[in-house]
Design a protein around this motif. Sequence first.
Motif, mmCIF file in Angstrom:
data_model
loop_
_atom_site.group_PDB
_atom_site.id
_atom_site.type_symbol
_atom_site.label_atom_id
_atom_site.label_comp_id
_atom_site.label_asym_id
_atom_site.label_seq_id
_atom_site.Cartn_x
_atom_site.Cartn_y
_atom_site.Cartn_z
ATOM 1 N N SER A 68 60.827 -2.422 33.956
ATOM 2 C CA SER A 68 59.610 -2.475 34.765
ATOM 3 C C SER A 68 58.571 -3.379 34.123
ATOM 4 C CB SER A 68 59.042 -1.058 34.951
ATOM 5 O OG SER A 68 59.919 -0.240 35.687
ATOM 6 N N ASP A 69 58.422 -3.282 32.804
ATOM 7 C CA ASP A 69 57.483 -4.148 32.086
ATOM 8 C C ASP A 69 57.825 -5.619 32.288
ATOM 9 O OD1 ASP A 69 55.769 -2.240 30.982
ATOM 10 O OD2 ASP A 69 57.050 -1.925 29.231
ATOM 11 N N SER A 70 59.124 -5.935 32.223
ATOM 12 C CA SER A 70 59.530 -7.339 32.370
ATOM 13 C C SER A 70 59.226 -7.845 33.777
ATOM 14 C CB SER A 70 61.013 -7.509 32.035
ATOM 15 O OG SER A 70 61.834 -6.900 33.018
ATOM 16 N N MET A 71 59.384 -6.984 34.774
ATOM 17 C CA MET A 71 59.060 -7.363 36.148
ATOM 18 C C MET A 71 57.568 -7.620 36.307
ATOM 19 S SD MET A 71 61.502 -4.550 38.027
ATOM 20 C CE MET A 71 60.686 -4.702 39.614
ATOM 21 N N LEU A 72 56.753 -6.763 35.706
ATOM 22 C CA LEU A 72 55.304 -6.925 35.795
ATOM 23 C C LEU A 72 54.841 -8.138 34.990
ATOM 24 C CD1 LEU A 72 54.370 -3.150 35.464
ATOM 25 C CD2 LEU A 72 54.089 -4.564 37.506
ATOM 26 N N ASP A 73 55.423 -8.333 33.809
ATOM 27 C CA ASP A 73 55.094 -9.524 33.007
ATOM 28 C C ASP A 73 55.366 -10.791 33.811
ATOM 29 O OD1 ASP A 73 54.393 -8.006 30.796
ATOM 30 O OD2 ASP A 73 56.338 -8.236 29.795
ATOM 31 N N ALA A 74 56.527 -10.822 34.476
ATOM 32 C CA ALA A 74 56.953 -12.027 35.184
ATOM 33 C C ALA A 74 56.001 -12.380 36.316
ATOM 34 C CB ALA A 74 58.371 -11.836 35.724
ATOM 35 N N VAL A 75 55.611 -11.388 37.114
ATOM 36 C CA VAL A 75 54.751 -11.703 38.256
ATOM 37 C C VAL A 75 53.345 -12.066 37.814
ATOM 38 C CG1 VAL A 75 54.035 -9.313 38.736
ATOM 39 C CG2 VAL A 75 54.093 -10.996 40.591
ATOM 40 N N LEU A 76 52.835 -11.445 36.765
ATOM 41 C CA LEU A 76 51.489 -11.770 36.296
ATOM 42 C C LEU A 76 51.446 -13.166 35.674
ATOM 43 C CD1 LEU A 76 50.515 -8.248 34.998
ATOM 44 C CD2 LEU A 76 49.165 -9.586 36.620
ATOM 45 N N LYS A 77 52.529 -13.559 35.017
ATOM 46 C CA LYS A 77 52.586 -14.917 34.464
ATOM 47 C C LYS A 77 52.669 -15.972 35.563
ATOM 48 C CE LYS A 77 54.706 -13.677 30.040
ATOM 49 N NZ LYS A 77 55.966 -13.660 29.253
ATOM 50 N N PHE A 163 45.880 -3.906 41.834
ATOM 51 C CA PHE A 163 46.755 -3.070 41.006
ATOM 52 C C PHE A 163 48.216 -3.432 41.256
ATOM 53 C CE2 PHE A 163 42.892 -0.682 41.594
ATOM 54 C CZ PHE A 163 42.679 -0.038 40.388
ATOM 55 N N PHE A 164 49.002 -3.391 40.166
ATOM 56 C CA PHE A 164 50.453 -3.557 40.249
ATOM 57 C C PHE A 164 51.117 -2.269 39.778
ATOM 58 C CE2 PHE A 164 49.100 -7.960 40.045
ATOM 59 C CZ PHE A 164 50.016 -8.634 40.833
ATOM 60 N N GLU A 165 52.209 -1.902 40.437
ATOM 61 C CA GLU A 165 53.006 -0.752 40.013
ATOM 62 C C GLU A 165 54.483 -1.113 40.093
ATOM 63 O OE1 GLU A 165 52.253 2.892 42.030
ATOM 64 O OE2 GLU A 165 50.107 2.915 41.572
ATOM 65 N N ALA A 166 55.251 -0.645 39.117
ATOM 66 C CA ALA A 166 56.710 -0.818 39.137
ATOM 67 C C ALA A 166 57.342 0.542 38.906
ATOM 68 C CB ALA A 166 57.159 -1.807 38.062
ATOM 69 N N ASP A 167 58.207 0.946 39.835
ATOM 70 C CA ASP A 167 58.843 2.265 39.802
ATOM 71 C C ASP A 167 60.340 2.118 39.591
ATOM 72 O OD1 ASP A 167 56.385 3.694 40.754
ATOM 73 O OD2 ASP A 167 56.766 2.496 42.531
ATOM 74 N N SER A 168 60.891 2.919 38.693
ATOM 75 C CA SER A 168 62.331 2.865 38.451
ATOM 76 C C SER A 168 63.068 3.773 39.425
ATOM 77 C CB SER A 168 62.647 3.308 37.019
ATOM 78 O OG SER A 168 62.629 4.730 36.918
ATOM 79 N N PRO A 169 64.359 3.522 39.625
ATOM 80 C CA PRO A 169 65.198 4.512 40.314
ATOM 81 C C PRO A 169 65.463 5.662 39.352
ATOM 82 C CG PRO A 169 66.546 2.704 39.532
ATOM 83 C CD PRO A 169 65.116 2.330 39.225
ATOM 84 N N CYS A 170 66.229 6.638 39.776
ATOM 85 C CA CYS A 170 66.585 7.744 38.893
ATOM 86 C C CYS A 170 67.542 7.240 37.811
ATOM 87 C CB CYS A 170 67.241 8.861 39.694
ATOM 88 S SG CYS A 170 67.557 10.335 38.703
#
Length: 209
Positions: A68-77, A163-170
């Motif tokens: 999730s962090d990598s996804m958020l890092d990528a879009v913010l960059k 705001f950005f949010e990233a949610d994982s599956p189970c």
Amino acid sequence: MKRKFQFVAVALAVGFALSGCGTEHAGSNGSGSGSAKASTEGNMSTKDTKDQGAKGNGMNMQEAAERSDSMLDAVLKEINPEVQWAHGPTSTGSCDVTRRRTVMTIVSEARRQGFLDQVEKFWVKSGYRIKGKNNDEMFPAVYAQTKDGFGISVSVRGKGQVFFEADSPCVKESKVAASASKPNGPAYEGVYPLPRPNVRSDYWSTGAS
């Protein structure tokens, strides 16, 4: 000889009848099983769905948080010009984790749609599926999902803050550490809720009071 012929004919007739019943019965079972399976899958509870996700994914909650962090890092960059951001709270469920980022740059009403357009374009280019949008003028949002079941969203809320949010599956249960991604401005450690956006941008803040 005639009786023998009659006996053979009767035996063949019975055999064909049984064969027909067997075929029909097998077909009925096949379609019946398929219908039952479809019904079961259609009525599957959230817990069942999450359990299946955990079995098929292979990640644990810490690994999912890092993804999730990598996804958020990528879009913010990807956002141009750059915006300043800080970490929001991390939350965990029984088998899932949510990472959050809060944009501290003031994004004016005139620039909101352009901001969301940049985000959406990047997610589509990254192979994400756009699941939905909120086209409200004041509080627009975009919701997307990755092929491996992660959800990610961008939304505009009070005072125009993004705001950005990233949610994982189970995934498999584990402890979750704080994010290793470093904000590009103040970290606001121990501060909650975070301040309203307070960083002006020559581009993003155009027209903001």
